[in-house]
Design a protein around this motif. Structure first.
Motif, PDB file in Angstrom:
ATOM      1  N   GLN A 116      26.850  56.765  22.748  1.00 19.34           N
ATOM      2  CA  GLN A 116      25.523  57.057  22.203  1.00 19.34           C
ATOM      3  C   GLN A 116      25.439  56.688  20.727  1.00 19.34           C
ATOM      4  N   TYR A 117      26.501  56.955  19.966  1.00 19.13           N
ATOM      5  CA  TYR A 117      26.512  56.659  18.535  1.00 19.13           C
ATOM      6  C   TYR A 117      26.316  55.169  18.286  1.00 19.13           C
ATOM      7  N   LEU A 118      27.084  54.346  18.970  1.00 18.07           N
ATOM      8  CA  LEU A 118      26.979  52.896  18.811  1.00 18.07           C
ATOM      9  C   LEU A 118      25.615  52.393  19.281  1.00 18.07           C
ATOM     10  N   GLU A 119      25.141  52.933  20.369  1.00 17.72           N
ATOM     11  CA  GLU A 119      23.855  52.484  20.896  1.00 17.72           C
ATOM     12  C   GLU A 119      22.720  52.760  19.905  1.00 17.72           C
ATOM     13  N   GLU A 120      22.733  53.935  19.285  1.00 14.43           N
ATOM     14  CA  GLU A 120      21.694  54.273  18.306  1.00 14.43           C
ATOM     15  C   GLU A 120      21.760  53.360  17.082  1.00 14.43           C
ATOM     16  N   HIS A 121      22.964  53.089  16.589  1.00  7.51           N
ATOM     17  CA  HIS A 121      23.102  52.206  15.423  1.00  7.51           C
ATOM     18  C   HIS A 121      22.697  50.776  15.762  1.00  7.51           C
ATOM     19  N   ALA A 122      23.087  50.296  16.926  1.00  6.32           N
ATOM     20  CA  ALA A 122      22.732  48.928  17.309  1.00  6.32           C
ATOM     21  C   ALA A 122      21.213  48.785  17.451  1.00  6.32           C
ATOM     22  N   LYS A 123      20.551  49.789  18.036  1.00  6.09           N
ATOM     23  CA  LYS A 123      19.093  49.731  18.155  1.00  6.09           C
ATOM     24  C   LYS A 123      18.423  49.785  16.785  1.00  6.09           C
ATOM     25  N   GLU A 124      18.942  50.624  15.882  1.00  5.78           N
ATOM     26  CA  GLU A 124      18.362  50.720  14.539  1.00  5.78           C
ATOM     27  C   GLU A 124      18.531  49.392  13.791  1.00  5.78           C
ATOM     28  N   ALA A 125      19.720  48.790  13.885  1.00  8.20           N
ATOM     29  CA  ALA A 125      19.955  47.503  13.224  1.00  8.20           C
ATOM     30  C   ALA A 125      19.092  46.401  13.840  1.00  8.20           C
ATOM     31  N   MET A 164      21.026  47.132   4.289  1.00  2.96           N
ATOM     32  CA  MET A 164      22.012  46.759   5.312  1.00  2.96           C
ATOM     33  C   MET A 164      23.419  47.182   4.896  1.00  2.96           C
ATOM     34  N   ILE A 165      23.751  47.019   3.609  1.00  2.00           N
ATOM     35  CA  ILE A 165      25.066  47.432   3.121  1.00  2.00           C
ATOM     36  C   ILE A 165      25.200  48.957   3.205  1.00  2.00           C
ATOM     37  N   MET A 176      24.785  58.920  10.970  1.00  2.33           N
ATOM     38  CA  MET A 176      23.618  58.141  11.380  1.00  2.33           C
ATOM     39  C   MET A 176      22.873  57.642  10.142  1.00  2.33           C
ATOM     40  N   TYR A 177      22.242  56.473  10.264  1.00  5.82           N
ATOM     41  CA  TYR A 177      21.467  55.896   9.168  1.00  5.82           C
ATOM     42  C   TYR A 177      20.139  55.430   9.721  1.00  5.82           C
ATOM     43  N   ARG A 178      19.069  55.753   9.020  1.00  5.16           N
ATOM     44  CA  ARG A 178      17.731  55.295   9.372  1.00  5.16           C
ATOM     45  C   ARG A 178      17.207  54.440   8.221  1.00  5.16           C
ATOM     46  N   TYR A 179      16.819  53.214   8.522  1.00  7.51           N
ATOM     47  CA  TYR A 179      16.251  52.341   7.498  1.00  7.51           C
ATOM     48  C   TYR A 179      14.914  52.922   7.046  1.00  7.51           C
TER      49      TYR A 179
END
Length: 187
Positions: A116-125, A164-165, A176-179
């Motif tokens: 779930q962690y990777l999926e959320e980050h990949a979708k956000e990116a 992005m950095i 978690m990071y939200r742009y």
């Protein structure tokens, strides 16, 4: 008019086995051999055999065959926490070198359902990269209309690079990071 519901007492059949009467007649075609390679019909007695009916040739049940290690929709194991952090970091940082939305898209599609962690980050990116592509197209159109004066708007990509950095560093820490500016197309 004759009453058909009455039978003579000596011809009254009894079909239950506990009364000791005659047994029912066999179904039509009982004892016949099934055609080679064709449907054999239901087994004797009309009930499915022990363990159920066999699958037709070439049929694979959804999620794989449990006899061969399948049985679920995802046969791949979940990723470890360190692997999820690594791929999440890469999905944020690799678009900087010019791979745009392809890296987060591939990471999201390949590792979907494995963390779930990777999926959320990949979708956000991925959403952020799609937002940047839309912005680049809009700036290009504005630059053509203003005869090149709109190219100054490309300076807006400097904060995008910083975001992005920051996202990559935050993903590597396991947070978690939200742009801050993101069109979330993919939920």
């Amino acid at each position: 008019m004759s009453d058909m519901s009455t039978n003579p007492p000596d011809e009254q059949p009894t079909w239950s086995g506990d009364q000791g009467g005659p047994t029912p007649p066999p179904p039509p075609g009982a004892g016949a051999q099934p055609p080679a390679g064709g449907y054999a019909g239901p087994p004797q007695g009309g009930y499915p055999p022990q363990g159920g009916y066999p699958s037709p040739p070439g049929y694979a049940p959804p999620g794989g065959n449990p006899a061969y290690g399948g049985g679920g929709y995802s046969t791949q194991p979940a990723l470890s926490d360190s692997d999820q952090r690594m791929w999440a970091t890469l999905s944020h940082i690799l678009p900087i070198i010019g791979l745009s939305f392809l890296v987060p898209l591939v990471v999201w599609l390949v590792f979907k359902g494995r963390g779930q962690y990777l999926e959320e980050h990949a979708k956000e990116a991925l959403n952020f990269q799609i937002t940047l592509v839309i912005a680049a197209i809009a700036i290009s159109i504005i630059s053509v209309i203003t005869l090149g004066l709109g190219t100054i708007l490309y300076l807006a990509f400097i904060p995008a690079l910083v975001f992005m950095i920051l996202a990559a560093v935050t993903a590597n820490r396991g947070e978690m990071y939200r742009y801050p500016v993101n069109i979330r197309i993919i939920n």
